[in-house]
Each structure stands twice: as C-alpha cells, then as structure tokens.
Enzyme design. Sequence first.
Site, PDB file in Angstrom:
ATOM      1  N   GLY A 163       0.854  -1.178   0.000  1.00  0.00           N
ATOM      2  CA  GLY A 163       0.000   0.000   0.000  1.00  0.00           C
ATOM      3  C   GLY A 163       0.892   1.230   0.000  1.00  0.00           C
ATOM      4  N   ALA A 165       2.323   2.787   2.396  1.00  0.00           N
ATOM      5  CA  ALA A 165       3.501   2.627   3.241  1.00  0.00           C
ATOM      6  C   ALA A 165       4.458   1.585   2.655  1.00  0.00           C
ATOM      7  CB  ALA A 165       3.083   2.240   4.658  1.00  0.00           C
ATOM      8  N   HIS A 185     -14.052   1.908   9.658  1.00  0.00           N
ATOM      9  CA  HIS A 185     -13.301   2.413   8.528  1.00  0.00           C
ATOM     10  C   HIS A 185     -11.795   2.250   8.685  1.00  0.00           C
ATOM     11  CE1 HIS A 185     -12.191   4.946   5.230  1.00  0.00           C
ATOM     12  NE2 HIS A 185     -11.688   5.882   5.977  1.00  0.00           N
ATOM     13  N   ARG A 221      -8.562   9.229  14.142  1.00  0.00           N
ATOM     14  CA  ARG A 221      -7.754   9.784  13.057  1.00  0.00           C
ATOM     15  C   ARG A 221      -8.566  10.839  12.314  1.00  0.00           C
ATOM     16  NH1 ARG A 221      -7.466   9.074   7.834  1.00  0.00           N
ATOM     17  NH2 ARG A 221      -8.768   7.212   7.708  1.00  0.00           N
ATOM     18  N   ARG A 275     -14.475  12.827  12.906  1.00  0.00           N
ATOM     19  CA  ARG A 275     -15.258  11.658  12.540  1.00  0.00           C
ATOM     20  C   ARG A 275     -15.933  10.984  13.726  1.00  0.00           C
ATOM     21  NH1 ARG A 275     -11.065   9.109   8.091  1.00  0.00           N
ATOM     22  NH2 ARG A 275     -11.613  10.580   6.458  1.00  0.00           N
TER      23      ARG A 275
END
Lengths: 257, 254, 640
Positions: free
Chosen positions: C43, C45, C403, C437, C332
């Site tokens: 991905g 990273a 998520h 986050r 969020r």
Amino acid sequence: MKVTLKVWRQKDAQSPGRFVTYVTPELNPNMSFLEMLDVVNEDLIRRGEEPIAFDHDCREGICGTCSLVINGKPHGPHRGVTTCQTYLRSFKDGDTIVVEPFRARAFPVIRDLIVDRSALDRIMWAGGFISVRTGSAPEANSLPVPKDVAERAMDAAQCIGCGACVAACKNASAMLFVAAKISHLGLLPQGQPERWRRARAMIEQMDREGFGACTVTGSCEAVCPKGISLEFIARMNRDYAVALLKGDSPVRAAAAL
Amino acid sequence: MKTLVCFFTSSVGRKFLMAASGGLLFLFVVAHLLGNLQIFLPPEAINNYARYLQNHPELLWPVRAGLLVLLGVHVWAAVTLTLENRAARPVQYWGRPAPYGASFASRTMMVSGVAVGAFVLYHLLHYTVVVEGLSGTKISLRALKAQHDVYAMMVAGFRVWYVSLLYVVGVGALCWHLAHGLGAMFQSLGLKNRIYGPWLDRLARAVAALIFLGYASIPAAILAGHGRAHLQQVIERIETAPERGTPPAVRTPH
Amino acid sequence: MATLNANIPSGPLAQKWTRHRNESRLISPANKRKYKIIVVGAGLAGASASAALAELGYEVHNFVYHDSPRRAHSVAAQGGINAAKNYQNDGDSVWRLFYDTLRGGDFRAREANVYRLAEVSVQIIDHCVALGVPFAREYGGLLDNRSFGGAQVSRTFYARGQTGQQLLLAAYSALCRMIAAGQVKSYTHTEMLDLVVVDGHAKGIIARDLRTGRITRHNADAVVLATGGYANVFYLSTNALHSNATAIWRAYKRGACFANPCFTQIHPTCIPVSGEYQSKLTLMSESLRNDGRIWVPKRPEDCSKHPHDIPESDRDYYLERMYPAYGNLCPRDIASRAAKKVCDEGRGVGPGGRGVYLDFSDAIRRLGLAKVQERYGNLFDMYREITGEDAYQVPMRIYPAVHYTMGGLWVDYNLMSNLPGLFVIGEANFSDHGANRLGASALMQGLADGFFILPLTIGNYLATVHPSQRPSTDHAAFAAAEADVTQRLNQLLHCRGKRTPTEFHRELGRLMWDHCGMSRNRAGLQSALRQIAELRDRFWHEVNVPGESTCLNQALEKAHRVADFLELAELMCLDALHREESCGGHFREEHQLPDGEAKRDDERFAYVAAWEYAGPDRSPVLNKEPLVYEEVRMTTRSYK
C-alpha cells in the site's frame, strides 16, 4: 428472484475448463453481482464442494481486482462500472447468466474465473514511472501545471488496471491500458524528460507479452469502467512515432536507474 | 537504423505503416475517381487524359510500382497483425458475441479488405490487362483499346448489367473498408484528438459514401443509356474502316 | 514483560526529527547492498518504503497477497492528503497540523511522532507531484486545496475523489522503477503467514504462494510490516474484502506488542446497510461534508415521510446545532456518535431507521448543479450505482461504518517494534492517530513512514547487525514456524464441519459491532469476551474448508484470516474493557459528560496500552508506555 448461472470452471492453467450450471437460491435484487456469487459459494461450501474462484477485493470499483465477462461483456451489462458495482437489479428473475474469465493469451487462467494479469505489471516495470529519487523533488508549486492539462492527465491516470480493455478487444490488445499510462505521465511537465523512452519501452514490452494490436473497434473504451478515451491511443501512437524518429533508446543502463 | 526497424517489427509501428500506406492508396482512389468522372464530359476529355498517361510511361510506371509497393506494405502489415491478433485471443467467449461497442465495419476490416483485393484483381484483368473472357460482352474491349477510346471501353464494359453490379459491390466493399479505415488511419497515425476526432469519424463515413456514389454513378449512368451513341459510332467506324493488315474484330462472331 | 523504550530524541519538539536525523547511524553505500530487507504489503507505506529502501541500495523483497502491488487498499482512499504547505495563506503551519492531528486523536498519540508527521507532510507533496500525481490545480497552474474534518484551515490536497488511488499509483510506479532496476524482488499472490524470530530478532517470514499453495521461507536482516489495519474484524467495514490482520497478529504471537487494539474509527459517511447478504460497506468521502448538510427529522413520526415533505422547520441539522464552530466538519468520531445518538432516539431514516440525510440541495442552490457535479460527480455516481437513488434529487442516506484502526503493533520513534528487526509502518502500527484519526491523515502517515522516516531510521537497527550473521532458511526457527503454518492450514482443512468461514466471520462482526463498536460498556464487553471464546471454539470444530492446500483455495485463505480475527477480537474487547475512560473513537458509556460528550481520564489513562502475548491459555500482559507531553497541554476537545 433467482437466476441460472453458467460458470466457467477450470482447476488450473494446464487443465481443460468447462461450463457448469448452477441455479441460485432466492436472491435480493439489491445484492451486488459478487454478493450473489458469495451466496452461491456459501452453498457450495456447505455441501463440501469447492467454491467458484473469482477475483475481487475493494468492492467499490477502484482496486481493479474484479474481472469476469458477464454475458459476453467484461464487467457486466452497464457502462462505466466494474463487476463489483453491478447489481442484480440489472437482471431479470429467471435469467440465465454466462460468467467467464477474461480471455487473452497474455492472461492465462489461474483457476476458474481468475486470470494472471501480471503482464500488465511487467509493462509498468518497463517504463510506467517518472525517475525521481526520494528526497530530490523540488518544491511542489515550482512547476505550474495548467488546470486543463492536469485534468486530462487525471482522465488517463484514472485507469484501474483491471484489464477489461484486453478482455473486450477482439485482438486482446492492451493498448488502452498502455496508452492511459503513457498519456498520464506524458501530458505532465514532470513526465517530459522520459516521455519518448517511456513510450518505446512500454509499447515494446506490450508486444513481448503477446497482446494483439489495436484495430480501433472501440470495444475497450466502451467497457472501460473509468471511461478512458481512445484518444489516448492516438496520443500514444504519435509519441511512439516521434520516439522512433528521435531515436531515444528504451533501454536504461542499470546505473542510470 | 535499428530504431527505424521498429516501424516494421512493433505492433504500433506496423499500424503506422498500414495507416500511411492506406492513406496514400486512398489518395489514389480519389484521383482515379476524378479521372473516371470525366466519362460525364464529352468523350475527348477522358480519352485525351488516357492518351496522356499512355504516352508518358515515365509517369505511369513509377506510379504503378509505387501503388504496388503501398499495396504490398498494406497487405503485409494487415496479414501479420491479423495473425498476431488472432493468436492473442485463442479462446472465444461463449456464443461468440460481437465485441461490445465495436461497429460492424471495424470488426470486418479483413473481410472488406479481402473483398477489395479480389475486386481490384478483377478490375485490373478487366480493364488494364483486358482479358476478353471476363467482360461478358460481345464487343471486343481490346479493339476499343487499340483505338485509344477509353470512353467506349467503359461504356461497352458497363453495359453488361452483372459486370456493373459486380463493380457496384466492389466499390461498396471499398467504401465499407474506408468508412472505418479512414478514421482509424488518423488514429493510428496519432493525428486525432477529442476535439476534432469525432468529426473526423463522421467525415470519414461521409467521404466513403461520396466515393461510393461517385464510382457507382458511372455504371449506373451507362446502364441507363449514357454514352450509347458514342459507342455505336465507334463500332461503326471500326467496322467500316478500310482493312489494313488484320483489324481486330469488334464484335465476336456468333 | 517487554521493555518499551520509545526512543524519543531529546530537545525541543520542533528539533527532535532534525536532531534524530543528524544522530542516526548511517550505513555506507557499499555495505547497504549486502543487507536484505523484507517488506510485507504494497500500500502507500509498503510500496513507498520498498522503493525508498531500494533507492538507497538495500536488497528489498516485497510481498503482497494481491495479484499486483497496485491493488492495495490505499487505492480506495477518496478525499485527500493533508500537508502543512499553507498555500491558502489561511494561517496553517507545521505546528497547526501537528496540533490538529494530536487534538483530533484526543491526546492519545505520541507527541514527537505526530510533530514529525506534520513536518514531513510538506516533503510528501513535493515528492508526489514529482512522481506525477495529477493533483487538482487552480487556473494559474498551482495546487488547489480543500477543507476537511477537524481543521479550520484548507490543507487537503486531492485528485478528484481518487486521491488514494493516485498516490498509490505513484508509490507503485516508484516501486516499479526499482523492480525494473533489480533492486526489489516482487512476490505477488504471496501471503505472509508467520514471522520468524531468531534469538529475539525478526529475521524472516513464512509465506504461502496463493496460486500453488507452496509454503516458502524467506530470511532477511530486517522485516517491515506494512499490512494495513484490521477493521475487517467487524466483518462489515469499508475495508477491502481481503484486508486482514494475519501478518500483525502472527507478529504479536511471536512477541511484538499490540498497542491500543480497541481504537477503531467509525466513519460517519457511509452508505447504510441494505440487507443480510451485504459483504462490505461503501464510504462516501468525508469531503462531502464540506458542502452537504446532515439532518434528521425533529420528530420520530416524520421519519417515514419523503424528505421533500419535511419542511425546513421540522428538520434538525444536529451537527450544526450541537457543534456550531465546526458544524458538519467536526471530527469523525464525534459525527459518528451524533448520528448514532439521533438514530437511537428513533429519528433515523431509511430501512431499519439506521441512517441520516446528507443533503446537497442548499449546495446546489448556492453553487449550481455543475459545480457540485464537478466536485463530487463520481461520488454521486457511485451512490446511484449502489442504492439506485439520485442524490441530486433526494438527499443521500448515510450511516457510520467501521473504517480504520488507529491501534496496531507498538513501535518506537524509529518505527521498530519491541522485537528488534521488526518494523511496522502505516496503518499497521499504532503511532500517529491516537484515539481518532482525522480525515486525509492516513495517506499522509503511510507515505511519511515509507518514503521519509523508515528509510532513515532502519539504519539505526541495521548498523547493529551484520549481514553475514543473517540466519539461513535452514535455521530451526524457520522449520518450526513453517511447521506451525502447515499444521494450522491442515487443521482448517480437516475440520470438515457444516459451516462456512464467512458465517463465523459475520457472527463475529455482529458481536463486535454491538459490543465493541461506536459505544461500549462493561457488561457488553464482558459478554462479548465470553461469546468470542465460544465462537472460536465452535469455529475450530464446525468450520468447513473444502479443497486442498496445494492449489488456489480462497476458502482456505478466508478461514485462516477469520481464525486470526477470532483471536484479535478478544484482545480488542479486553483493551476496551480495561480502558475505563472515553477518548476519541473509544466511547465507554460509563464515562461521559452530562451533555453526552466523551469524558477522558488523563490521570489514569494517558498511556499507550501495549499488550504482550503470554501464551495460548494465558491472559496477555499489559505494558504501559506513558504519554509524556513536553510542549502541549492535554485539554478537553471541544468543537463547539
């Protein structure tokens, strides 16, 4: 609703394959096509039979993993969507649906509906990048990119690498895929230094992988889930011709990488 | 040097050659049509034009040789690419569905191409080499050729309804080929974009239709009676001419 | 007990990273090529780390279970990536990005790491532009920004609604370049099934070729895990279907500490569940909250009405009412909890009353249809495909869904876990997002770790080991790990029960959503712990995995991942149960303020809970890394 599936089953690349017919359990029209396959597979597993192998991952139309040719069209009946975004409301109760893997010599079957699309990766290795060493980039706003150019580059860059263009083309040509990448990088100012070398390297690798050539039938554009335009193939052809006339070698010396 | 060889070895390179040769052949098709349309002028026009060409072999033969080379390149590229394309898709989909979104003309370029090839061969034997057995008429085209009367040759040839029909079918195949080929040519040469590209495709189809109408108008007009009087005159002139040596028989004996 | 030394450099916050760079150990170019590094995952990273390490000259082996590195789930991130460029002249700075991120995480992240992240963010944008990411531009040709949740400045860079895709393709292209150069060997369709630890150091992995079923051993001088998060514990999440926890879970069982496993993020704007058959949830980008207004009817009895028939005066724009300063752009966790609250009050809309409206009619009036289409067209299209509804005409229905997981393997400032030689980057580690986050921060973290942090910090470990000491794959530790893997796979294949792996997964997901989801309480968590143990027991007796392990077998892959989820879920509940406070995404009903907001307890819980595996039948050991803030004072978050 219920449908009858005629699904390609093949143990591996060496074994011959055949169609097997399955009648689905009762389905909900709001299910996605892949959720329908999940349901069929759950049934198979409960009976101790091997489930139908098919490729999928994000199920939101962006990772490019899902494939399938559904009733002769890659990614199912609709334009501009992937198989994972195809819903059963697009089919009628009692329909017979034929499900096959992507067919191309460059995409050998791994199992059932899963094919090996690593040829596309190898084309990318050949030149689908801008050579920039981490840490050496200039300040981002030092290089203005006209909005229209950025938008067109984005139109090409949207390619999800699913390979539907290859599957749809009667010649199994990968030119839409290759053209999208060459155009994405070739349109941007950052991509100019390697523009000609990249075009040659990627096209010549594409030929080595055994894809066919473009006969401009437009099937690829019609099935592309991201609506990538044939225009980019014209652009690629032009870049290739210029590259040959300029004589830039596609070969990179190992040290120059 | 090695780089330029890629025009002959790579897929895109051969598409380029195919498009370029096709484009030049198309120019010949247009020029040839303009020449032939002189049939609608008084007979001297086309006959003078033909005589001019015959009297200048230094023009005629290089053009013929060039056309042959172009045709060779075009066919060679088409055949090698088609073989590779077929190999690239060894297994067909169930029920052999037509590829989604592909026009009929685009899918049948090889069929229309072969049809055009066969037609061109017939056309050359019919009017250039003049093989009498192929004309289907009792009038000797060779005799007319000896008179340098191309006008009369055309009228005599196209007065046979099935020959005319064959020509209409032949140019039909040509235009079916061009309807896709002209647009695709710009695509393969990389001379297309989203601004004028769609217009180019429409224009290609319109030009193909015009060329069809232009070519088809000739046999149609002749079948409808155009040029009959001139042909009659020529035949009578030949038949009543004082015999010198062995004049060609204009009409084959019954 | 593990010793957890965060290795945070001394000195003022703003100079820590510079100082660390100056003091980190270097390896000469001639020696770099002798080191072999395994990177698992490709991905943002994993791909960026593989590329950057290879550019430095290390021999990199990259493993993905996908058929291509380009398919990693970073590809699905929609909204954007934050960076403290201050191109908008709106007062942004590294400090502000740092502080927003730290505060967004409800002060449960490590201060020095977050500051470094904000610092590096600037370089990421430069590098991505150079790699050819077609970011949105203004007419003058310079980069455009949009605003995002949890911030009062516009610092988010984006490429339509496909920012994650474009960044991933850029990282993938950098990886391609190094594969072509022969510096990276790419293993696709190859899943890591175990970590090999030799003398306390991570020295390799056991992997399975998913096409042939062949089990292979791979040794290295260091192992980097970039395998993403574990949100699929919940069965329904916005993660890709194959996203799994196996790599980090195996590392945990080999001795790496698992930090804050209960910190999961529930994203407020997802398309609601439509039925039992549902296989995943689809996110609608948070950027929609820039222009969309969220509301529910004021009265429960209006819920069944058509939204057009509910007059303005009967609508409750609850985020704007409850959080006037941030309104629809509050973080969020807060937006999600508010949605749950109004639905619990019986004011939810749509099937089952689990949904709220996200309404664009004001935006369409204000900006015009064309502008809304330009900004969000692809998201509206996606919504129509899934629901069959046209969101230009009727408001979207959205509901929170799992998520992202802020928790992950514990790492120090060098991104190395407590197991020497094991590095963990991206979502797989715990480091930067605390208990919640902020939007557009995950892409930032993945690329910061991979391109700019790990390639430098890994030298601090490598300088202490010599390539000649790299154990060969014949070492007993490799044989033992391989035997474990084979035994586990065989056990799954030989159960021959009556139920499918997915049935167990679905059941586990429901348990977790009910008891360890948006709000948690003691009784629920205790009951979940009991039920998970039972479910796991049943799994190993009743699961049916047809086929064999010597060829492609998707049922086997699935079962193996579910087996690990069944263990990880227990640790998550244990962590949630022990953390007797509410913070960020972790909301304990016992700990709330009178107005229903989270009540944090900095006295007792200002620490990272790093759980250490203690053996098959023993409770994991809790290690605590205190969160010492040198320059920031922990305050109560307020978005009002």
